[in-house]
Scaffold this active site. Structure first.
Site, PDB file in Angstrom:
ATOM      1  N   ASP A 117       1.202  24.991  11.004  1.00  0.00           N
ATOM      2  CA  ASP A 117       0.215  26.033  10.725  1.00  0.00           C
ATOM      3  C   ASP A 117      -0.410  26.479  12.037  1.00  0.00           C
ATOM      4  O   ASP A 117      -0.337  25.765  13.032  1.00  0.00           O
ATOM      5  CB  ASP A 117      -0.870  25.526   9.757  1.00  0.00           C
ATOM      6  CG  ASP A 117      -1.529  24.241  10.237  1.00  0.00           C
ATOM      7  OD1 ASP A 117      -0.864  23.191  10.224  1.00  0.00           O
ATOM      8  OD2 ASP A 117      -2.694  24.293  10.646  1.00  0.00           O
ATOM      9  N   VAL A 147       6.697  11.267  14.564  1.00  0.00           N
ATOM     10  CA  VAL A 147       7.259  12.564  14.191  1.00  0.00           C
ATOM     11  C   VAL A 147       6.328  13.172  13.148  1.00  0.00           C
ATOM     12  O   VAL A 147       6.259  12.698  12.021  1.00  0.00           O
ATOM     13  CB  VAL A 147       8.704  12.438  13.657  1.00  0.00           C
ATOM     14  CG1 VAL A 147       9.691  12.257  14.804  1.00  0.00           C
ATOM     15  CG2 VAL A 147       8.874  11.280  12.678  1.00  0.00           C
ATOM     16  N   ARG A 189       0.820  -1.222   0.000  1.00  0.00           N
ATOM     17  CA  ARG A 189       0.000   0.000   0.000  1.00  0.00           C
ATOM     18  C   ARG A 189       0.848   1.265   0.000  1.00  0.00           C
ATOM     19  O   ARG A 189       0.398   2.329   0.472  1.00  0.00           O
ATOM     20  CB  ARG A 189      -0.957   0.040   1.205  1.00  0.00           C
ATOM     21  CG  ARG A 189      -2.072  -0.979   1.073  1.00  0.00           C
ATOM     22  CD  ARG A 189      -2.956  -0.994   2.291  1.00  0.00           C
ATOM     23  NE  ARG A 189      -3.968  -2.024   2.126  1.00  0.00           N
ATOM     24  CZ  ARG A 189      -5.254  -1.783   1.864  1.00  0.00           C
ATOM     25  NH1 ARG A 189      -5.692  -0.554   1.745  1.00  0.00           N
ATOM     26  NH2 ARG A 189      -6.098  -2.756   1.715  1.00  0.00           N
ATOM     27  N   GLU A 221      -3.597  17.347  15.706  1.00  0.00           N
ATOM     28  CA  GLU A 221      -3.125  16.442  14.650  1.00  0.00           C
ATOM     29  C   GLU A 221      -4.129  15.288  14.619  1.00  0.00           C
ATOM     30  O   GLU A 221      -5.235  15.448  15.118  1.00  0.00           O
ATOM     31  CB  GLU A 221      -1.669  16.006  14.892  1.00  0.00           C
ATOM     32  CG  GLU A 221      -1.366  15.447  16.256  1.00  0.00           C
ATOM     33  CD  GLU A 221      -1.645  13.991  16.402  1.00  0.00           C
ATOM     34  OE1 GLU A 221      -0.867  13.182  15.852  1.00  0.00           O
ATOM     35  OE2 GLU A 221      -2.617  13.621  17.120  1.00  0.00           O
TER      36      GLU A 221
HETATM   37  N1  HPA Z   1      -5.458  19.768  11.732  1.00  0.00           N
HETATM   38  C1  HPA Z   1      -5.235  18.455  11.795  1.00  0.00           C
HETATM   39  N2  HPA Z   1      -4.056  17.922  11.571  1.00  0.00           N
HETATM   40  C2  HPA Z   1      -3.040  18.739  11.275  1.00  0.00           C
HETATM   41  C3  HPA Z   1      -3.204  20.107  11.186  1.00  0.00           C
HETATM   42  C4  HPA Z   1      -4.482  20.649  11.438  1.00  0.00           C
HETATM   43  O1  HPA Z   1      -4.689  21.868  11.369  1.00  0.00           O
HETATM   44  N3  HPA Z   1      -2.005  20.659  10.844  1.00  0.00           N
HETATM   45  C5  HPA Z   1      -1.137  19.630  10.747  1.00  0.00           C
HETATM   46  N4  HPA Z   1      -1.755  18.467  10.992  1.00  0.00           N
END
Ligand code: HPA
Length: 237
Positions: free
Chosen positions: A205, A90, A45, A180
């Protein structure tokens, strides 16, 4: 049970410590750039896995895929069938705490979740998925020594990236640092199987400001996180 439906590795192909990024191509990148003599053990996969050497210690790296069902499968098989003792996730996470800046590292001391993953254990209450303390302490010590910016706290492992309810920031009211999609399942599998797990993330972000890291920034901060993860793997042997 090996090879499994999802992993072609034979017993002995996988190290006792496995680093798990979500993206299998990241696993390949880590193997090629950070490990000596990496050998690929899986491509079923497209979930690439490799074993190599880091400063003389055998370490494996394998993608987990996105979301709790995916990391749930791969981590369960590693921990229960392949003799893996430690899994270090990670990943990247979205910041929901005002003190977090892009590229900071977050260590998940706990992983809150909106998922139903814990229902399989039939517990009459709310289980708190937590990191292994020895892995956490070792990793935080390394980040401290390296002078990296970091926070340690609770995170949210969410079942949705695109949430219709737009309720992610509600978790920030409870002091949750970042969001996450995998760590709660990893911590629950490790707890159930008496193994060790840790999740660490770079903030890619901000859900507060809407900022996102550039690909160059992501690469540099990723390297810092990898240094912490690999040095942790090295210290625990
Ligand atoms: N939401 C969920 N998972 C993530 C985000 C998010 O804003 N940024 C990086 N992984």
């Amino acid at each position: 049970m090996i090879p499994t439906p999802h992993n072609a590795a034979k017993l002995g192909d996988i190290a006792r410590t496995v680093l798990m990024p979500g993206d299998p191509l990241r696993a390949e990148f880590i193997a090629e750039h950070f490990l000596q003599e990496p050998v690929q053990f899986n491509s079923i996969r497209g979930m690439l896995g490799f074993t190599g050497q880091y400063k003389g210690v055998t370490v494996s790296v394998m993608g987990s895929g996105m979301g709790m069902p995916s990391i749930g499968i791969y981590s369960y098989e590693l921990l229960s069938f392949y003799g893996v003792e430690n899994i270090i996730r990670v990943g990247t996470a979205g910041g929901i705490h005002r003190d977090l800046k892009l590229k900071d590292i977050v260590f998940a001391i706990g992983a809150s979740t909106n998922s139903n993953y814990a229902s399989q254990y039939n517990l009459q209450g709310t289980f708190a998925p937590v990191a292994d303390y020895s892995l956490l302490r070792t990793a935080v010590d390394i980040a401290e020594r390296e002078g990296f910016r970091y926070m340690v706290g609770n995170i949210l492992s969410s079942d949705t990236f695109y949430s219709d309810a737009e309720d992610t920031m509600d978790w920030a009211k409870m002091g949750v640092l970042a969001v996450e999609m995998e760590t709660a399942a990893l911590y629950m599998n490790a707890a159930r199987l008496c193994k060790k797990a840790l999740g660490l993330f770079t903030i890619s972000d901000s859900l507060i400001t809407g900022e996102i890291t550039s690909s160059e920034e992501r690469q540099n901060s990723f390297t810092d996180m990898m240094k912490v993860a690999l040095e942790t793997a090295h210290r625990i042997g």
